[in-house]
Design an enzyme around this catalytic site. Structure first.
Site, PDB file in Angstrom:
ATOM      1  N   ASP A 356      71.760  22.213 -10.551  1.00  0.00           N
ATOM      2  CA  ASP A 356      70.733  21.192 -10.793  1.00  0.00           C
ATOM      3  C   ASP A 356      70.753  20.115  -9.709  1.00  0.00           C
ATOM      4  OD1 ASP A 356      71.539  22.635 -13.123  1.00  0.00           O
ATOM      5  OD2 ASP A 356      70.215  21.371 -14.314  1.00  0.00           O
ATOM      6  N   GLU A 494      67.906  33.051 -16.142  1.00  0.00           N
ATOM      7  CA  GLU A 494      69.081  33.449 -16.928  1.00  0.00           C
ATOM      8  C   GLU A 494      68.763  34.475 -18.014  1.00  0.00           C
ATOM      9  OE1 GLU A 494      70.997  29.869 -18.291  1.00  0.00           O
ATOM     10  OE2 GLU A 494      72.038  29.699 -16.353  1.00  0.00           O
ATOM     11  N   LYS A 616      63.025  33.174 -17.980  1.00  0.00           N
ATOM     12  CA  LYS A 616      63.316  31.887 -18.606  1.00  0.00           C
ATOM     13  C   LYS A 616      62.740  30.761 -17.745  1.00  0.00           C
ATOM     14  CE  LYS A 616      67.335  29.047 -19.887  1.00  0.00           C
ATOM     15  NZ  LYS A 616      68.795  28.978 -19.837  1.00  0.00           N
ATOM     16  N   GLN A 617      62.813  30.959 -16.426  1.00  0.00           N
ATOM     17  CA  GLN A 617      62.447  29.858 -15.529  1.00  0.00           C
ATOM     18  C   GLN A 617      62.033  30.411 -14.182  1.00  0.00           C
ATOM     19  OE1 GLN A 617      66.864  29.377 -15.918  1.00  0.00           O
ATOM     20  NE2 GLN A 617      66.447  27.888 -14.306  1.00  0.00           N
TER      21      GLN A 617
HETATM   22  C1  BGC Z   1      69.214  26.718 -16.767  1.00  0.00           C
HETATM   23  C2  BGC Z   1      69.971  26.570 -15.469  1.00  0.00           C
HETATM   24  C3  BGC Z   1      70.506  25.155 -15.365  1.00  0.00           C
HETATM   25  C4  BGC Z   1      71.330  24.819 -16.587  1.00  0.00           C
HETATM   26  C5  BGC Z   1      71.821  23.401 -16.568  1.00  0.00           C
HETATM   27  C6  BGC Z   1      70.094  26.308 -17.924  1.00  0.00           C
HETATM   28  O1  BGC Z   1      69.369  26.351 -19.103  1.00  0.00           O
HETATM   29  O2  BGC Z   1      68.806  28.039 -16.959  1.00  0.00           O
HETATM   30  O3  BGC Z   1      69.146  26.835 -14.377  1.00  0.00           O
HETATM   31  O4  BGC Z   1      71.284  25.022 -14.230  1.00  0.00           O
HETATM   32  O5  BGC Z   1      70.548  24.995 -17.738  1.00  0.00           O
HETATM   33  O6  BGC Z   1      70.753  22.514 -16.559  1.00  0.00           O
END
Ligand code: BGC
Length: 800
Positions: A356, A494, A616-617
């Site tokens: 992050d 993820e 997810k992202q």
């Molecule tokens: C995300 C990651 C992130 C982590 C901490 C997770 O839910 O998938 O990309 O680094 O949260 O914020």
């Protein structure tokens, strides 16, 4: 919401843990949730957590027949407790009275949390309570509160108590409650003098010691009460109780200032001694408040983003800047801590440090680069651990952990609980090797923003070289295609950690990972020109990087494989992505809404998200987020792929339809990549990201800790995406296109030792160049570069 405040005008018990997280006060050293003074972690409504930046401890738990060790951000003693009662009756607690009027205000301008409650007890007695609280930005060791009770329709005897409570455990996150949680033991406690209580605790494994010393003064109708307290001491808990005569309409005021010192501090002898010595030197609440306000004033003078023409955006942005700078501040420098994904605001993700940082550093780079440098030093100091991790996995160079805590060991959990199914499942997200590229990217961009060549050549270069070497050794050549590949990893998304029905974990050739690896390698090669040949050679020798290694780097820089979907111009998230099933979004959205945790939902239904084209992202789109299209196209050209800028929108559209935004980081990326091509959609994504925590869009996660990446990411969107800011070829380029919804923006930026002020409207850009400490710099506007010197001001017509 007002410009500078978050205001709650009603007492809503079910919102309380969310408000506690949002009303957390901190100073980059310590943070305390916005819990009420009279509450304990007695039920799911209140959780008065106090956290020390980098204050971790490890405990072993038995879960599903396995011994599991986790490193947690420790919940330290609660310094807040204050309450009152009528003799023989129960202590005041918000849940036990009828609330007639209520207001809570987080004043972000001054860093003050205020509460007002007008309440009636079961005997019809009405009182008014006013509290104010700070965690000092002027003195990182100081937290203070003022608590004032005014009897409204009664007079009589009252008992007032002020305490330090070390009987706390880590229980802020329901999912972790089956795990070991007793991190603290009490070492010393008692009364130092008639006004002062102390408590010394230590973490059971990391042996970090914290002393808290609380000085309490009580005033009746504005005069020092002169009443001596009775002291109560129980294991882990010390309390002063004052017996007083309260009179209708006359305020009864208590000031409590707490000094917190730890064994990890610098310039210290012993925590308790230092806390006591400094407690005596403390002034009144009002004096501490003045110093604290001045410290915030200095911060806001430089860090505010003024978007007065959109007040909703304005206050949310300020909230985000506020929490960012409460998590990391000038007081973080030299603490040897990283920036936690969830702030020091709760126990989610155990206070760990993730990638992050990629979303967090840009704002700091362009405002308070001393903080970024410190956060990069956190990584540098853990380089040996990263090297050992690479070696243990069979590679060379440095492999940083996906989740980092105290010493840079991999802290990712090995199993996690799916609250939806109640099952403990293996967690393979630690295979996100791309974290190392994030470290390298941050090193490079810190250097670009600051020109800090000392840092780069001394510390940064070593990290870059080691990370490049890691990528070079994890990459393997595919003899059939003649291209390099990276196998068995997990990308940013993820939801995909393995192939459906596969025995092995990880995926092959995550496009983001592969492209980032190439970028790191290219930068590591370019370093020679930047830091000079002799230093470069020195580092190569130090790190046992041979000419043969460099030849391999160059080769990888030309022949890394990037997957594409068959017959299309879409970059495939990973090899085999096209074999996955399309997901029935419409069906699931009806039941579960937008930001779905599909991994949990599908697992609880006996299915697996690994089977679907459902992210997810942002994953592939991260490439368009981190690189300008010119930069990206040039990487693809060097790799001999025909990828053209006009394909970017198709790629965005493809993944947009297949993303659940189960991470708050995702909307930042989507807002960013659409900023120029589809301003309306960019804005809707931006707005959602802006409200991530304020409206708790992930449904309950904010209460466990804010999402600092998303907070900083929104601020950075305004700072860089909407201003078109980019540092290239030693020029700070600007090309503002403000969203229609935010037609004006004023901000300051620190660039290479200079402060500059930007005033932007739809038509005009004014750049004012303040005094700086380095040479003149070049600022480019819409393709033309200008030299700016101290005192220069230029105005540009930016009408489209
Ligand atoms: C995300 C990651 C992130 C982590 C901490 C997770 O839910 O998938 O990309 O680094 O949260 O914020």
């Amino acid at each position: 919401m007002a410009d500078w405040s978050i205001i709650y005008n009603q007492w809503v018990p079910k919102e309380q843990t969310l408000r506690e997280a949002l009303c957390t006060l901190g100073n980059g050293y310590i943070a305390t949730r916005g819990a009420f003074e009279e509450t304990l972690a007695e039920d799911d409504l209140h959780y008065p957590g106090t956290y020390l930046a980098g204050g971790y401890n490890r405990l072993t738990s038995e879960v599903a027949g396995k011994q599991i060790e986790n490193e947690d951000l420790v919940n330290w003693p609660n310094w807040l407790p204050v309450s009152f009662r009528q003799p023989g009756e129960a202590w005041f607690h918000i849940s036990n009275v009828e609330v007639l009027d209520f207001k809570q205000e987080l004043d972000m301008q001054h860093g003050v949390l205020r509460r007002f409650v007008h309440f009636r007890d079961s005997k019809g007695r009405e009182s008014k309570l006013n509290t104010r609280r700070i965690v000092s930005m002027a003195n990182p060791h100081l937290a203070a509160l003022e608590w004032q009770l005014t009897p409204f329709n009664w007079s009589g005897e009252v008992e007032l108590r002020a305490a330090l409570d070390g009987r706390v455990i880590n229980s802020g996150v329901a999912r972790y409650r089956a795990l070991a949680s007793q991190h603290l033991e009490t070492l010393e406690q008692g009364q130092y003098d008639e006004e002062t209580l102390y408590l010394v605790v230590q973490t059971v494994q990391s042996k970090t010691r914290m002393a808290q010393v609380a000085r309490t003064k009580v005033y009746l109708s504005g005069q020092a009460s002169g009443v001596l307290p009775q002291t109560k001491i129980e294991q882990g808990y010390t309390e002063h109780v004052y017996k007083l005569q309260a009179t209708e309409g006359q305020p009864l005021r208590l000031e409590k200032s707490v000094l917190l010192y730890t064994s990890r501090d610098w310039a210290t002898s012993e925590p308790l001694q230092d806390a006591c010595a400094n407690s005596i030197r403390q002034g009144t609440f009002e004096e501490s408040l003045e110093e604290h306000k001045r410290a915030w004033q200095r911060i806001w003078n430089r860090c505010d983003l003024d978007t007065a023409c959109n007040t909703k955006v304005q206050s949310a942005l300020r909230l985000h800047i506020f929490h960012l700078l409460q998590s990391v501040s000038g007081h973080t420098v030299d603490l040897d801590v990283g920036v936690p994904a969830r702030g020091w605001h709760g126990e989610a993700y155990r206070g760990h440090i993730f990638w992050d940082e990629l979303f967090i550093f840009p704002f700091l780079n362009l405002h308070l680069p001393a903080i970024t440098r410190e956060l990069l030093m956190y990584r540098y100091r853990r380089l040996n651990e990263a090297r050992s991790a690479a070696k243990a996995a069979g590679y060379k160079g440095a492999m940083f952990p996906w989740q980092s805590g105290s010493n840079g060991r991999e802290e990712s959990q090995v199993i996690h609980l799916n609250p939806q199914s109640g099952r403990w499942l293996p967690d393979n997200t630690f295979l996100q090797r791309h974290i190392s590229s994030a470290v390298a990217y941050n090193v490079w961009h810190y250097y670009q923003a600051t020109g800090d060549i000392d840092f780069l050549s001394y510390h940064g270069a070593e990290m870059l070289l080691d990370i490049a070497q890691f990528w070079s050794t994890i990459a393997t050549i595919n003899q059939e295609t003649g291209r390099y590949e990276i196998l068995h990893v997990v990308g940013p998304d993820e939801y995909h950690t393995e192939y459906p029905d596969s025995e092995e974990v990880g995926l092959n050739n995550n496009a983001y990972t592969n492209v980032m690896a190439v970028w790191v390698i290219q930068k590591a090669l370019q370093l020679k020109e930047v830091i000079g040949d002799s230093r470069y050679q020195e580092l190569l020798t130090k790190r046992h990087i041979s000419p043969d290694h460099l030849t391999r780097w160059e080769d990888i820089g030309k022949r890394m494989y990037v997957p594409f979907l068959e017959d299309t111009r879409i970059i495939a998230q990973f090899d085999g992505y096209d074999q996955l099933h399309e997901f029935d979004w419409a069906k699931y959205r009806v039941k579960h809404g937008e930001a779905m945790r599909l991994d949990r939902i599908l697992e609880s239904e006996g299915d697996s998200v690994n089977k679907y084209k459902a992210s997810k992202q942002a994953d592939v789109l991260m490439l368009f987020y981190l690189f300008s299209s010119e930069e990206l196209i040039s990487i693809f050209q060097q790799l001999d792929y025909d990828f053209r800028p006009e394909r970017i929108p198709e790629n965005i559209a493809y993944y947009e339809q297949r993303t659940s935004h189960g991470s708050t980081l995702s909307k930042i990326v989507h807002a960013w990549v659409l900023a120029r091509s589809d301003r309306k959609r960019s804005w809707t994504n931006f707005e959602t990201a802006l409200m991530s925590d304020l409206e708790d869009i992930q449904g309950g996660t904010t209460a466990e800790g804010i999402h600092l990446g998303a907070m900083a990411g929104t601020v950075d969107l305004v700072q860089r995406a909407y201003t078109g800011l980019e540092i290239r070829d030693n020029v700070l380029w600007l090309n503002p296109v403000l969203p229609d919804e935010m037609p004006c923006l004023n901000l300051q930026l620190r660039y290479r030792g200079h402060w500059l002020e930007l005033k932007i409207t739809r038509d005009k850009l004014i750049i004012k160049f303040d005094r700086g400490w380095s040479k003149e710099v070049k600022i480019g506007v819409r393709g033309e570069a200008y030299t700016f010197k101290t005192g220069d001001q230029k105005e540009f017509d930016i009408r489209r």
